[in-house]
Each structure stands twice: as structure tokens, then as C-alpha cells.
Enzyme design. Structure first.
Site, PDB file in Angstrom:
ATOM      1  N   GLU A  12       0.836  -1.191   0.000  1.00 48.83           N
ATOM      2  CA  GLU A  12       0.000   0.000   0.000  1.00 48.83           C
ATOM      3  C   GLU A  12       0.877   1.250   0.000  1.00 48.83           C
ATOM      4  OE1 GLU A  12      -2.054   0.744   3.575  1.00 48.83           O
ATOM      5  OE2 GLU A  12      -3.109   2.470   2.775  1.00 48.83           O
ATOM      6  N   ASP A  37      -9.392 -11.372   6.130  1.00 45.89           N
ATOM      7  CA  ASP A  37      -9.636 -12.757   6.558  1.00 45.89           C
ATOM      8  C   ASP A  37     -10.682 -12.728   7.657  1.00 45.89           C
ATOM      9  OD1 ASP A  37      -6.811 -11.741   7.887  1.00 45.89           O
ATOM     10  OD2 ASP A  37      -8.124 -12.666   9.359  1.00 45.89           O
TER      11      ASP A  37
HETATM   12  N1  SAH Z   1       2.728  -9.322   6.285  1.00 52.21           N
HETATM   13  C1  SAH Z   1       2.956 -10.549   7.027  1.00 52.21           C
HETATM   14  C2  SAH Z   1       2.038 -10.802   8.160  1.00 52.21           C
HETATM   15  C3  SAH Z   1       1.382  -9.618   8.680  1.00 52.21           C
HETATM   16  S1  SAH Z   1       0.649  -9.901  10.232  1.00 52.21           S
HETATM   17  C4  SAH Z   1       2.882 -11.706   6.060  1.00 52.21           C
HETATM   18  O1  SAH Z   1       3.514 -11.626   5.046  1.00 52.21           O
HETATM   19  O2  SAH Z   1       2.199 -12.700   6.318  1.00 52.21           O
HETATM   20  C5  SAH Z   1      -0.910  -9.357   9.944  1.00 52.21           C
HETATM   21  C6  SAH Z   1      -1.128  -7.875   9.680  1.00 52.21           C
HETATM   22  O3  SAH Z   1      -2.446  -7.688   9.252  1.00 52.21           O
HETATM   23  C7  SAH Z   1      -0.973  -7.056  10.925  1.00 52.21           C
HETATM   24  O4  SAH Z   1      -0.476  -5.809  10.531  1.00 52.21           O
HETATM   25  C8  SAH Z   1      -2.408  -6.971  11.486  1.00 52.21           C
HETATM   26  O5  SAH Z   1      -2.700  -5.665  11.923  1.00 52.21           O
HETATM   27  C9  SAH Z   1      -3.320  -7.327  10.316  1.00 52.21           C
HETATM   28  N2  SAH Z   1      -4.220  -8.489  10.456  1.00 52.21           N
HETATM   29  C10 SAH Z   1      -4.929  -9.010   9.416  1.00 52.21           C
HETATM   30  N3  SAH Z   1      -5.649 -10.066   9.816  1.00 52.21           N
HETATM   31  C11 SAH Z   1      -5.401 -10.248  11.133  1.00 52.21           C
HETATM   32  C12 SAH Z   1      -5.841 -11.218  12.098  1.00 52.21           C
HETATM   33  N4  SAH Z   1      -6.646 -12.213  11.757  1.00 52.21           N
HETATM   34  N5  SAH Z   1      -5.371 -11.108  13.363  1.00 52.21           N
HETATM   35  C13 SAH Z   1      -4.523 -10.120  13.696  1.00 52.21           C
HETATM   36  N6  SAH Z   1      -4.066  -9.189  12.818  1.00 52.21           N
HETATM   37  C14 SAH Z   1      -4.486  -9.233  11.543  1.00 52.21           C
END
Ligand code: SAH
Length: 255
Positions: free
Chosen positions: A18, A222
Site C-alpha cells: 500500500e 480474513d
Molecule cells: N505481512 C505478514 C504478516 C502480517 S501480520 C505476512 O507476510 O504474512 C498481519 C497484519 O495484518 C498485521 O499488521 C495486522 O494488523 C493485520 N491483520 C490481518 N488479519 C489479522 C488477524 N486475523 N489477526 C490479527 N491481525 C491481523
């Protein structure tokens, strides 16, 4: 704190993709590195802005916010990113604008009530109403104009034509919530929580300390259940990043 009205607006994003989309629309952006973070100053939609990646988790995001507020004299902070849908009816592709934010893993009971941030007397940190209204109006516009923002195959894959806007409580904690059992627990503890993420309430707390208006918008990536991890990466790249960038740009034109 008095802040000049021509002071920049801060845009704190949780997603690298983003940020890249926003920086592509800021030809004059110049980075300044502090505490290992790159703060990009420039103009977006003709408005002075500072754009920075929050990093993941409450401490990382609070540090980013603190450095931002101490060194950039911003007039307000907009937070964007993705989140897991918690409340029934908050589906992948929907947009949530925070009315208030709470740290779901804060628990100093019995010394303080559960979820209260010790010594603040506060459990829920309210978003600035005017900023949140601007974000919600921009999100509504972008949802109405989806075809201009996403390719048709992507809209169909994620059923984005049904995407809706919700406003209410967003909860934050240092956990990626990725099981149905954990999201059921959060729903039971906090029945009015719409979405869960890992940074918002921390940044809201820092902005509250500084007296700087704060608002947050999250695209649901999600359902915070057992499929959460599988959904995540693809959605962030194809949908959430262009979508959030469009909402931020539209918000700026409304301020
Ligand atoms: N970018 C990383 C993981 C990010 S962690 C990867 O490549 O997998 C998840 C990010 O999205 C965090 O910034 C959080 O704020 C948000 N997020 C999205 N879904 C989430 C969930 N189910 N639980 C907690 N945070 C979530």
C-alpha cells in the site's frame, strides 16, 4: 498542542504494498530515516503528507507513532491496513472505520479493570469523529466505484461487489488471530468488536497522549479463523493495498 493548519497529515500504513502505491503518487516524496523507519514527506492529492510504514505489532507501531509525532509536527494521523473480521457479517473485502479502539490483550486485573490501559483510566480510545467521517465517506465512494479500482477477475474471486462499510470498535493485540476458537473467544469477551488487528489501538493511545486527532480504516483480509493464513497474502497484494491507497487518496480530497 497547537498545530499549524498547514502542517502535514500523517498516513501510517501497515502494508508495504500500500505504501508503494501511495509513494508512486508522490513524485516529490523524500525519505528521512529515524529509529530505523523511513518517513516520506511530500504531497498527495496536493496536500502535505508524511507517509510511514507502521511495522507490525503494538510496540513497533507505537514507536513509529511516537517518532512521527515528536519529529514531524503532523496535524492528524490516518491509519490504514488490513484486519480480521470478527463480528458476524464483517466479511472479506468489507471496510471497517474505527469509532473506537481497544487493546484486547491488555489485562492488568485485578489491579485495573480488564482491558483498561493502566494509569489512563481508559479502555477504549475514540477516533476523531470528523476524520472518521471523512474516511467513511471516502470508503463509501471507493466501494461504489469498485470497477475503477480492481480488475473484474479479482472482484469476482473475492465477491467484492458485495463489500460493505462498517463503523464501530476495532481491537488490537500482539497476536495474528488465526483460529476459529480464538476469534470465538474474542467475540465472547468483546461482543461489539467488528475487527481484530495488531496496531491500531496502540497508535490511538499514542495520539491520545499527544492530543493529535487519529482515525483508522481497515480492509477485511480474513475472518480471523482457521483459513486466515491462507487468505492473507493473496488478498493483501491483489485487493487490500490498491483499495486502501484509493481510500486514503479520496479521504485527502475531502479534508
Ligand atoms: N505481512 C505478514 C504478516 C502480517 S501480520 C505476512 O507476510 O504474512 C498481519 C497484519 O495484518 C498485521 O499488521 C495486522 O494488523 C493485520 N491483520 C490481518 N488479519 C489479522 C488477524 N486475523 N489477526 C490479527 N491481525 C491481523
Amino acid at each position: 498542542m497547537s498545530v499549524r493548519s498547514d502542517a502535514p497529515l500523517a498516513i501510517v500504513g501497515a502494508m508495504q504494498e500500500e505504501l508503494a502505491a501511495l509513494l508512486a503518487a508522490m513524485p516529490d516524496a523524500r525519505p528521512e530515516t529515524l529509529a530505523g523507519r523511513q518517513f516520506w514527506r511530500g504531497h498527495l492529492e496536493g496536500r502535505p503528507v508524511v507517509v510511514v510504514l507502521s511495522r507490525i505489532g503494538k510496540v513497533a507501531a507505537a514507536t513509529t507513532a511516537t517518532v512521527l509525532l515528536a519529529h514531524h509536527g503532523v496535524r492528524a494521523v490516518l491509519f490504514t491496513g488490513v484486519a480480521g473480521g470478527l463480528a458476524e457479517g464483517v466479511a472479506v473485502g468489507d471496510v471497517v472505520v474505527a469509532r473506537d479502539l481497544l487493546q484486547h490483550d491488555m489485562d492488568a486485573s485485578p489491579l485495573f479493570p480488564r482491558h483498561e490501559v493502566p494509569l489512563t483510566g481508559m479502555t477504549r480510545f475514540p477516533a476523531d469523529a470528523a476524520l472518521a467521517n471523512a474516511l467513511a465517506a471516502a470508503a463509501q465512494d471507493v466501494l461504489a466505484e469498485l470497477p475503477a479500482h480492481l480488475p473484474a477477475d479479482v472482484q469476482a474471486e473475492f465477491a467484492m461487489t458485495k463489500a460493505r462499510l462498517h463503523r464501530g470498535l476495532i481491537v488490537s493485540g500482539d497476536r495474528f488471530v488465526a483460529t476459529a476458537a480464538e476469534s470465538a473467544r474474542l467475540r465472547a469477551d468483546l461482543p461489539d468488536a467488528l475487527a481484530v488487528e495488531m496496531e491500531g489501538a496502540a497508535v490511538a493511545q499514542v495520539c491520545h497522549d499527544w492530543g493529535v486527532p487519529f482515525a483508522a480504516v481497515r480492509t477485511i483480509s480474513d475472518r480471523a479463523d482457521d483459513a486466515a493464513h491462507a487468505d492473507f497474502g493473496r488478498f493483501v497484494g491483489r485487493v487490500a493495498s490498491p483499495f486502501s491507497a484509493a481510500i486514503v487518496r479520496r479521504t485527502l480530497t475531502r479534508l
